[in-house]
Motif scaffolding. Sequence first.
Motif, PDB file in Angstrom:
ATOM      1  N   ARG A 246     -35.825 101.159  14.894  1.00 21.16           N
ATOM      2  CA  ARG A 246     -35.612 101.938  13.734  1.00 21.16           C
ATOM      3  C   ARG A 246     -34.384 102.124  13.300  1.00 21.16           C
ATOM      4  O   ARG A 246     -33.647 102.870  13.652  1.00 21.16           O
ATOM      5  CB  ARG A 246     -36.548 103.281  14.134  1.00 21.16           C
ATOM      6  CG  ARG A 246     -37.709 103.428  14.038  1.00 21.16           C
ATOM      7  CD  ARG A 246     -38.411 103.929  15.633  1.00 21.16           C
ATOM      8  NE  ARG A 246     -39.656 104.130  15.375  1.00 21.16           N
ATOM      9  CZ  ARG A 246     -40.640 103.402  15.564  1.00 21.16           C
ATOM     10  NH1 ARG A 246     -40.360 102.195  16.128  1.00 21.16           N
ATOM     11  NH2 ARG A 246     -41.901 103.675  15.837  1.00 21.16           N
TER      12      ARG A 246
ATOM     13  N   LEU B 190     -35.765  95.434  11.915  1.00 19.57           N
ATOM     14  CA  LEU B 190     -37.157  95.537  12.039  1.00 19.57           C
ATOM     15  C   LEU B 190     -37.934  94.309  11.545  1.00 19.57           C
ATOM     16  O   LEU B 190     -38.893  93.961  12.478  1.00 19.57           O
ATOM     17  CB  LEU B 190     -37.742  96.823  11.209  1.00 19.57           C
ATOM     18  CG  LEU B 190     -39.146  97.081  11.138  1.00 19.57           C
ATOM     19  CD1 LEU B 190     -39.741  97.405  12.471  1.00 19.57           C
ATOM     20  CD2 LEU B 190     -39.580  98.449  10.184  1.00 19.57           C
TER      21      LEU B 190
ATOM     22  N   ALA C 290     -42.847 102.390  12.500  1.00 18.08           N
ATOM     23  CA  ALA C 290     -41.612 102.334  12.336  1.00 18.08           C
ATOM     24  C   ALA C 290     -40.876 102.824  11.038  1.00 18.08           C
ATOM     25  O   ALA C 290     -39.922 103.406  10.774  1.00 18.08           O
ATOM     26  CB  ALA C 290     -40.864 101.027  12.792  1.00 18.08           C
TER      27      ALA C 290
END
Length: 363
Positions: free
Chosen positions: A205, A220, A249
């Motif tokens: 994250r 990500l 996320a």
Amino acid sequence: MKPLTVLGIETSCDETAAAVLRLDERGPHVLSDIVLGQAAQHAPYKGVVPEIAARAHVEGLDGTIAAAMRDAKLEFADLDGVAATAGPGLIGGVMVGLLAGKAIALAHDKPLIGVNHLEGHALSPRLAPGGATFPYLLLLVSGGHCQFIAVLDVGVYRRYGSTLDDALGEAFDKLAKLLDLGFPGGPLVEKAAENGDSKRFVLPRPLLGREGCDFSFAGLKTACAREVARLGTLAAQDKADLCASFQAAALDIIEDRTRNAMRMFDTVWGAKGRLVAAGGVAANQRIRGKLEALAAERNYDFIAPPLKWCTDNAAMIALAGAERLRLGFSDDLSFPARPRWPLDGEAARLRPSHQAGRKGAKA
Ligand code: KG4
Ligand code: ZN
């Protein structure tokens, strides 16, 4: 005020759009609103191909403008101005729309307004009857943009934070491409995530817990690509789990960044604010729900404009043009098309007394 009737033209990405709007003392009235999508042309390539987009705009724009004028039951002679997106966006497409706007303005002796596409998005919540009143905090999340903008007045914008790499919609689209789900990817990832386990994959994250409200999604995206490579062949359940983990996320990142952005907005505008979400990603139900909850937590009103004005459209371009015209601004026929054009720079152009945002213009 004298009512102003403006034709808006939008061609900065993969939507060919034209709209006619009248602005009077009661606010904006959308008289016509035509959007010609290009998803089918881009689908085989699983993403927007700039060259294909520009050609499709050339083919579709005249008919789209004609339809907008017909729906509004007006002739070009009835217009007070012609507003066209002049950037930021895919430069070939921007040039097609801006040139068309210039030609109509020149042929019918009307003022031209070169509109910043981001200003269109920033003002779009005001298109709906009883739409957002200034000031409000806008989260613009689409395939091309991911930023928080404090919208204080027409021409007075503060960019609080933006993405350092990919836009969130772009990250959704890239994951969909990786998983061979189709295009545009956002809705397909959202759908697949419904049946997935959001805890199966441990994904990063980026920027979580850091000060400010910038975004980063590159890490990500790369982590997802690594999982896909590690798994080799993917079963439907693997895809669903990865989509769910990715979306979880994204939700955590949005939550953290939005909290910071609202705190920044509060320090200037007091505790009772308005949070507005616009852009295609705002169609995501989980993201919408999260933003609504965050707004309630801080006693903010949450405003999500109707989806047709969240995504790219020409009504928002006509509105930005009409507002500019009302303030006495119009542009020269030599006004350039710009691939990059930050909104804070734009604000400085319109209201020289207001400085650029804290971080200044990006480009
Ligand atoms: O605002 P938009 O129509 O065009 C621009 O990018 O300017 O936004 C399109 C983006 C695409 O990346 C698409 O995948 C994403 O919005 N999107 C979604 C959803 N619907 C559209 N992303 C996540 N969940 C959705 N339901
Ligand atoms: Zn857009």
